[in-house]
Design a protein around this motif. Sequence first.
Motif, PDB file in Angstrom:
ATOM      1  N   UNK A  60       0.850  -1.193   0.000  1.00 56.69           N
ATOM      2  CA  UNK A  60       0.000   0.000   0.000  1.00 56.69           C
ATOM      3  C   UNK A  60       0.879   1.235   0.000  1.00 56.69           C
ATOM      4  N   UNK A  61       0.333   2.335  -0.573  1.00 53.48           N
ATOM      5  CA  UNK A  61       1.075   3.603  -0.670  1.00 53.48           C
ATOM      6  C   UNK A  61       0.104   4.747  -0.524  1.00 53.48           C
ATOM      7  N   UNK A  62       0.371   5.648   0.435  1.00 52.04           N
ATOM      8  CA  UNK A  62      -0.469   6.816   0.652  1.00 52.04           C
ATOM      9  C   UNK A  62       0.430   8.037   0.838  1.00 52.04           C
ATOM     10  N   UNK A  63       0.612   8.851  -0.207  1.00 53.05           N
ATOM     11  CA  UNK A  63       1.450  10.055  -0.053  1.00 53.05           C
ATOM     12  C   UNK A  63       0.736  11.113   0.774  1.00 53.05           C
ATOM     13  N   UNK A  64       1.510  11.889   1.533  1.00 52.93           N
ATOM     14  CA  UNK A  64       0.923  12.986   2.298  1.00 52.93           C
ATOM     15  C   UNK A  64       0.727  14.218   1.427  1.00 52.93           C
ATOM     16  N   UNK A  65       1.466  14.290   0.315  1.00 54.07           N
ATOM     17  CA  UNK A  65       1.313  15.361  -0.663  1.00 54.07           C
ATOM     18  C   UNK A  65       1.087  14.718  -2.023  1.00 54.07           C
ATOM     19  N   UNK A  66       1.173  15.517  -3.081  1.00 55.43           N
ATOM     20  CA  UNK A  66       0.919  14.971  -4.412  1.00 55.43           C
ATOM     21  C   UNK A  66       2.000  13.985  -4.824  1.00 55.43           C
ATOM     22  N   UNK A 232      -7.569  -8.658  11.456  1.00 55.73           N
ATOM     23  CA  UNK A 232      -7.778  -8.913  10.023  1.00 55.73           C
ATOM     24  C   UNK A 232      -6.975 -10.084   9.476  1.00 55.73           C
ATOM     25  N   UNK A 233      -6.388 -10.884  10.357  1.00 57.28           N
ATOM     26  CA  UNK A 233      -5.522 -11.970   9.873  1.00 57.28           C
ATOM     27  C   UNK A 233      -6.239 -12.960   8.980  1.00 57.28           C
ATOM     28  N   UNK A 234      -7.517 -13.155   9.203  1.00 48.73           N
ATOM     29  CA  UNK A 234      -8.258 -14.127   8.393  1.00 48.73           C
ATOM     30  C   UNK A 234      -8.374 -13.694   6.946  1.00 48.73           C
ATOM     31  N   UNK A 235      -8.168 -12.419   6.663  1.00 48.54           N
ATOM     32  CA  UNK A 235      -8.291 -11.905   5.300  1.00 48.54           C
ATOM     33  C   UNK A 235      -7.044 -12.027   4.471  1.00 48.54           C
ATOM     34  N   UNK A 236      -5.991 -12.649   5.008  1.00 43.31           N
ATOM     35  CA  UNK A 236      -4.757 -12.782   4.250  1.00 43.31           C
ATOM     36  C   UNK A 236      -4.035 -11.453   4.111  1.00 43.31           C
ATOM     37  N   UNK A 237      -2.969 -11.436   3.313  1.00 40.65           N
ATOM     38  CA  UNK A 237      -2.139 -10.238   3.179  1.00 40.65           C
ATOM     39  C   UNK A 237      -2.943  -9.050   2.664  1.00 40.65           C
ATOM     40  N   UNK A 238      -3.804  -9.283   1.683  1.00 39.91           N
ATOM     41  CA  UNK A 238      -4.564  -8.177   1.115  1.00 39.91           C
ATOM     42  C   UNK A 238      -5.582  -7.636   2.115  1.00 39.91           C
ATOM     43  N   UNK A 239      -6.215  -8.519   2.859  1.00 36.22           N
ATOM     44  CA  UNK A 239      -7.173  -8.074   3.869  1.00 36.22           C
ATOM     45  C   UNK A 239      -6.505  -7.284   4.978  1.00 36.22           C
ATOM     46  N   UNK A 240      -5.323  -7.724   5.381  1.00 34.84           N
ATOM     47  CA  UNK A 240      -4.576  -6.999   6.418  1.00 34.84           C
ATOM     48  C   UNK A 240      -4.166  -5.629   5.898  1.00 34.84           C
ATOM     49  N   UNK A 241      -3.666  -5.587   4.682  1.00 39.46           N
ATOM     50  CA  UNK A 241      -3.261  -4.312   4.073  1.00 39.46           C
ATOM     51  C   UNK A 241      -4.426  -3.319   4.075  1.00 39.46           C
ATOM     52  N   UNK A 242      -5.591  -3.772   3.625  1.00 40.23           N
ATOM     53  CA  UNK A 242      -6.764  -2.891   3.567  1.00 40.23           C
ATOM     54  C   UNK A 242      -7.165  -2.417   4.952  1.00 40.23           C
ATOM     55  N   UNK A 243      -7.220  -3.337   5.918  1.00 46.53           N
ATOM     56  CA  UNK A 243      -7.664  -2.986   7.272  1.00 46.53           C
ATOM     57  C   UNK A 243      -6.713  -1.985   7.912  1.00 46.53           C
ATOM     58  N   UNK A 244      -5.407  -2.223   7.800  1.00 48.32           N
ATOM     59  CA  UNK A 244      -4.437  -1.312   8.410  1.00 48.32           C
ATOM     60  C   UNK A 244      -4.570   0.084   7.826  1.00 48.32           C
ATOM     61  N   UNK A 245      -4.624   0.188   6.493  1.00 47.61           N
ATOM     62  CA  UNK A 245      -4.707   1.506   5.872  1.00 47.61           C
ATOM     63  C   UNK A 245      -6.039   2.193   6.190  1.00 47.61           C
ATOM     64  N   UNK A 246      -7.115   1.423   6.263  1.00 43.22           N
ATOM     65  CA  UNK A 246      -8.405   2.000   6.658  1.00 43.22           C
ATOM     66  C   UNK A 246      -8.354   2.523   8.094  1.00 43.22           C
ATOM     67  N   UNK A 247      -7.739   1.747   8.989  1.00 47.23           N
ATOM     68  CA  UNK A 247      -7.664   2.161  10.388  1.00 47.23           C
ATOM     69  C   UNK A 247      -6.789   3.400  10.563  1.00 47.23           C
ATOM     70  N   UNK A 248      -5.654   3.436   9.864  1.00 43.65           N
ATOM     71  CA  UNK A 248      -4.767   4.601   9.971  1.00 43.65           C
ATOM     72  C   UNK A 248      -5.463   5.838   9.403  1.00 43.65           C
ATOM     73  N   UNK A 249      -6.119   5.677   8.256  1.00 46.05           N
ATOM     74  CA  UNK A 249      -6.811   6.804   7.620  1.00 46.05           C
ATOM     75  C   UNK A 249      -7.917   7.348   8.520  1.00 46.05           C
ATOM     76  N   UNK A 250      -8.686   6.456   9.116  1.00 46.20           N
ATOM     77  CA  UNK A 250      -9.749   6.889  10.028  1.00 46.20           C
ATOM     78  C   UNK A 250      -9.160   7.558  11.269  1.00 46.20           C
TER      79      UNK A 250
END
Length: 268
Positions: A60-66, A232-250
């Motif tokens: 996953x990649x989330x820049x703070x600027x452009x 989110x371990x049951x969701x595999x690598x992709x599920x963990x990636x999504x959950x972590x980024x969603x939690x950090x963003x929120x």
Amino acid sequence: MIDSDRRTFLAGVRKLGSRVQLGLNKLRTPQSGPDQAQEIQMQLLPRETPQLADFQIACAWQPSRSVSGDYFDVLPLGDCQVALCIADVSGKGVAAALLMSNLQAAVKAFAREGVSPSVLCSKLNVTLCDNIAPGRFVTLFYAVLDAGTRTLHYEGAGHCLPLLVHCDGTIEVPKAASGVLGLFSHWTYSDHDLSLAAGDVLVMMTKGVLDAWNAREEEFGYRRLIDSVLASRAGGADGIRKRVMEDVTAFCNGQFRDDASLIVVTVE
């Protein structure tokens, strides 16, 4: 650095030079906007994530600027090995993005089967010391994941430490205490080994994940990262990636203070 290593690095830089220059030209035009700048940089990041037998890998990649000073990559090294690389360039904006592109070229030039993490970090350090402005530096975590032995060979050059959640829920933060890249060419680097087992989760991140603030100026930190992974371990690598980024963003209400990147590896 020996001449052959320097020639290898320069050859790698030239391969990406035309892409970087094209991006620079576009970024400098008056009509260039944030969306275009981000699109240009995304072309330098991996479009697909190579996979390895008995492992799942997601990024996953989330820049703070452009544009961003973060760099991550997953590089095939052979039938049963991949290199995992995640780095954070000092500073922000276009200058950091340019240094990131040069770092990418150097990593791709040096990352080869049989090249240990400590050797790669040493080569990168000497190269960066010769080629970046004084006071600029790079933190980097580089690892070779071996499917045959289920071993992670790694070195961390001043980078935030990865997180390993074992299959039984116990937590480990693999140690590495070497210096950052690009400041002192005489610094040395070491190799470390980590055994992995079925059900383990390895998370590598840049500090933008850990340092994200909420309204009370509390940091997301390792504790909340661990909670996200466990949930989110049951969701595999992709599920963990999504959950972590969603939690950090929120947690930070989408207001990232720094670029945030993530590599998640699960063992099957």
